[in-house]
Write an enzyme that holds these catalytic residues in place. Sequence first.
Site, mmCIF file in Angstrom:
data_model
loop_
_atom_site.group_PDB
_atom_site.id
_atom_site.type_symbol
_atom_site.label_atom_id
_atom_site.label_comp_id
_atom_site.label_asym_id
_atom_site.label_seq_id
_atom_site.Cartn_x
_atom_site.Cartn_y
_atom_site.Cartn_z
ATOM 1 N N GLY A 132 0.772 -1.101 -0.077
ATOM 2 C CA GLY A 132 0.393 -0.323 -0.225
ATOM 3 C C GLY A 132 0.816 1.006 0.025
ATOM 4 N N CYS A 133 0.495 2.366 -0.588
ATOM 5 C CA CYS A 133 0.437 4.268 -0.746
ATOM 6 C C CYS A 133 1.694 3.927 0.944
ATOM 7 C CB CYS A 133 0.442 4.661 -1.347
ATOM 8 S SG CYS A 133 -1.091 4.905 -0.634
#
Length: 306
Positions: A117-118
């Site tokens: 995930g970012c």
Amino acid sequence: MAKIFIDGDAGTTGLEIRDKLAGDKTIELVSIAPELRKDAAAKRDILASVDVAILCLPDAAAMETVALADELGEAAPRILDASTAHRVAPGWAYGFPELAPGQAAAVRDARRVANPGCYATGAIALLRPLVDAGLIEPQEALTINAVSGYSGGGKQMIEAYEKGEAPAFELYGLSLEHKHLPEIVAYARLASPPLFAPSVGNFRQGMLVSIPLSLESLAARPRAVDLEAALARHYAGATHVRVMPAPKSGRLDPLALNGTNDLEIFVFAHEERRHALLVARLDNLGKGASGAAVQNLSLMLSERVS
């Protein structure tokens, strides 16, 4: 020529990955007709014909595609999943090659890779080296603040900002149960979830992830220079992650790395007060999504190890 199927290439991440791979002469991109996207038999046939399937889907749909691949046995393709579904699942390599020594090789050799995930990418990039160095204990009470461009917020958020109907800035995820927390805990080697406060700004892409530290409250009582040195040692020689000197302006632009697969780390400090602020800057659509996926795909195809 490797055959690559992007399952979900109409979404933001899928479109970005397709654009990044479009000029690669060593890759053949395979598509499914729009009217067949929910046809299990048609998708199974495509999965049987490709080398790697990149999943840019909601979690439930990603799990359905993985189940179809399971039915193929040895004929199944390798899978790179950009959803949240398999990031802490057994048997999946975590697609952050800079995580630790040997992680790039683990991605290269894996049959199944979960793209990070970012927000998690920024948080783990800051924390894992310091936990491994003993400067932050796994049981420390930590807070993570972050701001992202609106492109990471899904279709409804993107539409609201692009129509001018969204605020200039907003906090969200105020249930304090964000979907990135499990991978942050697992791969930063924390004993419990940190307090995580994400936010979104009125810009399309770009991200800052920050972790404030009271150095005197940490069991190791480190100095800020110790933190910076440990981070620099960890990422020495890394292609896409680098430790940067704190700018004299005392400001950071979240958009500065847009269009790249890079991540920059900063350590801001006030030694007299024994305060430090760790900051990771990245493009939420780059190292936080499609850029990381292309880097992982490159490893999976054994083109290079970085």
